[in-house]
Write a protein that holds these residues in place. Structure first.
Motif, PDB file in Angstrom:
ATOM      1  N   LYS A   9       0.842  -1.240  -0.054  1.00  0.00           N
ATOM      2  CA  LYS A   9      -0.095  -0.119  -0.115  1.00  0.00           C
ATOM      3  C   LYS A   9       0.788   1.399  -0.135  1.00  0.00           C
ATOM      4  O   LYS A   9       0.481   2.254  -0.776  1.00  0.00           O
ATOM      5  N   LEU A  10       1.707   1.460   0.604  1.00  0.00           N
ATOM      6  CA  LEU A  10       2.769   2.286   0.943  1.00  0.00           C
ATOM      7  C   LEU A  10       3.594   2.779  -0.482  1.00  0.00           C
ATOM      8  O   LEU A  10       3.741   3.762  -0.970  1.00  0.00           O
ATOM      9  N   ALA A  11       3.827   1.545  -1.146  1.00  0.00           N
ATOM     10  CA  ALA A  11       4.362   1.737  -2.608  1.00  0.00           C
ATOM     11  C   ALA A  11       3.458   2.272  -3.490  1.00  0.00           C
ATOM     12  O   ALA A  11       4.048   3.019  -4.688  1.00  0.00           O
ATOM     13  N   GLN A  12       2.207   2.414  -3.479  1.00  0.00           N
ATOM     14  CA  GLN A  12       1.371   3.314  -4.233  1.00  0.00           C
ATOM     15  C   GLN A  12       1.125   4.775  -3.746  1.00  0.00           C
ATOM     16  O   GLN A  12       0.694   5.463  -4.645  1.00  0.00           O
ATOM     17  N   ILE A  13       1.877   5.362  -2.871  1.00  0.00           N
ATOM     18  CA  ILE A  13       1.894   6.536  -2.394  1.00  0.00           C
ATOM     19  C   ILE A  13       3.092   7.264  -2.872  1.00  0.00           C
ATOM     20  O   ILE A  13       4.170   6.644  -2.635  1.00  0.00           O
ATOM     21  N   SER A  14       2.923   8.444  -3.506  1.00  0.00           N
ATOM     22  CA  SER A  14       4.080   9.144  -3.872  1.00  0.00           C
ATOM     23  C   SER A  14       4.333  10.551  -2.899  1.00  0.00           C
ATOM     24  O   SER A  14       5.413  10.826  -2.693  1.00  0.00           O
ATOM     25  N   ALA A  15       3.214  10.954  -2.832  1.00  0.00           N
ATOM     26  CA  ALA A  15       3.242  12.479  -1.993  1.00  0.00           C
ATOM     27  C   ALA A  15       3.310  12.331  -0.607  1.00  0.00           C
ATOM     28  O   ALA A  15       2.552  11.458   0.165  1.00  0.00           O
ATOM     29  N   PRO A  16       4.094  13.072   0.192  1.00  0.00           N
ATOM     30  CA  PRO A  16       3.956  13.129   1.563  1.00  0.00           C
ATOM     31  C   PRO A  16       2.911  13.665   1.987  1.00  0.00           C
ATOM     32  O   PRO A  16       2.437  14.697   1.414  1.00  0.00           O
ATOM     33  N   TRP A  17       2.299  13.509   3.309  1.00  0.00           N
ATOM     34  CA  TRP A  17       1.489  14.035   3.926  1.00  0.00           C
ATOM     35  C   TRP A  17       0.239  13.760   3.359  1.00  0.00           C
ATOM     36  O   TRP A  17      -0.888  14.660   3.405  1.00  0.00           O
ATOM     37  N   SER A  18       0.004  12.567   2.787  1.00  0.00           N
ATOM     38  CA  SER A  18      -1.335  12.321   2.011  1.00  0.00           C
ATOM     39  C   SER A  18      -1.728  10.757   2.473  1.00  0.00           C
ATOM     40  O   SER A  18      -1.456   9.894   1.785  1.00  0.00           O
ATOM     41  N   PRO A  19      -2.686  10.960   3.533  1.00  0.00           N
ATOM     42  CA  PRO A  19      -2.798   9.720   4.258  1.00  0.00           C
ATOM     43  C   PRO A  19      -3.787   8.908   3.363  1.00  0.00           C
ATOM     44  O   PRO A  19      -4.885   9.609   2.542  1.00  0.00           O
ATOM     45  N   HIS A  20      -3.693   7.652   3.117  1.00  0.00           N
ATOM     46  CA  HIS A  20      -4.715   6.721   2.418  1.00  0.00           C
ATOM     47  C   HIS A  20      -5.085   5.796   3.293  1.00  0.00           C
ATOM     48  O   HIS A  20      -4.483   5.044   3.973  1.00  0.00           O
ATOM     49  N   ILE A  21      -6.679   5.535   2.939  1.00  0.00           N
ATOM     50  CA  ILE A  21      -7.187   4.337   3.903  1.00  0.00           C
ATOM     51  C   ILE A  21      -6.885   3.122   3.224  1.00  0.00           C
ATOM     52  O   ILE A  21      -6.979   2.854   2.196  1.00  0.00           O
ATOM     53  N   VAL A  22      -6.637   1.950   4.412  1.00  0.00           N
ATOM     54  CA  VAL A  22      -6.144   0.778   3.920  1.00  0.00           C
ATOM     55  C   VAL A  22      -7.124  -0.289   4.513  1.00  0.00           C
ATOM     56  O   VAL A  22      -7.116  -1.262   4.004  1.00  0.00           O
ATOM     57  N   ALA A  23      -7.909   0.222   5.542  1.00  0.00           N
ATOM     58  CA  ALA A  23      -8.635  -0.627   6.289  1.00  0.00           C
ATOM     59  C   ALA A  23      -9.801   0.185   7.100  1.00  0.00           C
ATOM     60  O   ALA A  23      -9.372   1.324   7.445  1.00  0.00           O
ATOM     61  N   SER A  24     -10.915  -0.535   7.427  1.00  0.00           N
ATOM     62  CA  SER A  24     -11.749   0.376   8.607  1.00  0.00           C
ATOM     63  C   SER A  24     -12.134  -0.690   9.565  1.00  0.00           C
ATOM     64  O   SER A  24     -12.107  -2.081   9.176  1.00  0.00           O
ATOM     65  N   TYR A  25     -12.314  -0.416  10.735  1.00  0.00           N
ATOM     66  CA  TYR A  25     -12.942  -1.146  11.855  1.00  0.00           C
ATOM     67  C   TYR A  25     -13.552  -0.141  12.912  1.00  0.00           C
ATOM     68  O   TYR A  25     -12.910   0.700  13.507  1.00  0.00           O
ATOM     69  N   ASN A  26     -14.769  -0.622  13.291  1.00  0.00           N
ATOM     70  CA  ASN A  26     -15.421   0.039  14.640  1.00  0.00           C
ATOM     71  C   ASN A  26     -15.487   1.664  14.223  1.00  0.00           C
ATOM     72  O   ASN A  26     -15.533   2.344  15.249  1.00  0.00           O
ATOM     73  N   GLY A  27     -15.823   1.966  12.952  1.00  0.00           N
ATOM     74  CA  GLY A  27     -15.921   3.279  12.795  1.00  0.00           C
ATOM     75  C   GLY A  27     -14.652   4.225  12.645  1.00  0.00           C
ATOM     76  O   GLY A  27     -14.540   5.198  12.658  1.00  0.00           O
ATOM     77  N   ASN A  28     -13.609   3.408  12.772  1.00  0.00           N
ATOM     78  CA  ASN A  28     -12.148   4.121  12.474  1.00  0.00           C
ATOM     79  C   ASN A  28     -11.521   3.645  11.082  1.00  0.00           C
ATOM     80  O   ASN A  28     -11.651   2.795  10.536  1.00  0.00           O
ATOM     81  N   ASP A  29     -10.691   4.582  10.566  1.00  0.00           N
ATOM     82  CA  ASP A  29     -10.119   4.359   9.704  1.00  0.00           C
ATOM     83  C   ASP A  29      -8.478   4.042  10.018  1.00  0.00           C
ATOM     84  O   ASP A  29      -8.115   4.683  10.543  1.00  0.00           O
ATOM     85  N   VAL A  30      -7.951   2.819   9.138  1.00  0.00           N
ATOM     86  CA  VAL A  30      -6.584   2.610   9.379  1.00  0.00           C
ATOM     87  C   VAL A  30      -6.086   3.064   8.151  1.00  0.00           C
ATOM     88  O   VAL A  30      -6.542   2.803   7.097  1.00  0.00           O
ATOM     89  N   MET A  31      -4.815   3.970   8.127  1.00  0.00           N
ATOM     90  CA  MET A  31      -4.254   4.711   7.180  1.00  0.00           C
ATOM     91  C   MET A  31      -2.836   4.545   6.965  1.00  0.00           C
ATOM     92  O   MET A  31      -2.218   4.501   8.209  1.00  0.00           O
ATOM     93  N   VAL A  32      -2.327   4.729   6.008  1.00  0.00           N
ATOM     94  CA  VAL A  32      -0.941   4.780   5.926  1.00  0.00           C
ATOM     95  C   VAL A  32      -0.306   6.215   5.164  1.00  0.00           C
ATOM     96  O   VAL A  32      -1.151   6.457   4.330  1.00  0.00           O
TER      97      VAL A  32
END
Length: 116
Positions: A9-32
């Motif tokens: 997932k991190l390999a797909q991100i190029s720009a700094p400070w741009s969180p991407h959601i990779v999963a969700s649980y109990n109303g929370n976003d898990v991001m990288v």
């Protein structure tokens, strides 16, 4: 249900400070995200902010202190506390927060967090 490979997932991100959601649980976003340089000071009035460093080093300015976080270390900034993450070299980080929380604490200045 499926596993998530954070390195892929991190390999797909190029720009700094741009969180991407990779999963969700109990109303929370898990991001990288990738951190490099300085993010503005901000706070989240209604929620804590969790930072888990996966690679690199993050300097987290909280109040009059700077916390140095390395791989495998996490820090939770309590709700309402001003803070600023920064990183001299690129760092890779996992973040967890309630879905819809603006990364700057202000919806007007927050970035869009796409799902990857």
């Amino acid at each position: 249900m499926k596993k998530v490979n954070l390195a892929e997932k991190l390999a797909q991100i190029s720009a700094p400070w741009s969180p991407h959601i990779v999963a969700s649980y109990n109303g929370n976003d898990v991001m990288v995200a990738k951190f490099q340089g300085e993010f503005p000071y901000h706070d989240h009035p209604d929620t804590d902010d969790l930072f888990l460093v996966l690679e690199g080093e993050v300097l987290l300015d909280v109040g009059n202190e700077t916390h140095v976080l390395g791989p495998g270390e996490l820090f939770v900034v309590p709700a309402g506390v001003r803070h600023r993450p920064r990183s001299v070299a690129e760092a890779k980080v996992m973040l967890i927060e309630p879905a819809g929380t603006p990364n700057t604490g202000d919806p007007a200045t927050a970035v869009h967090k796409p799902t990857i």
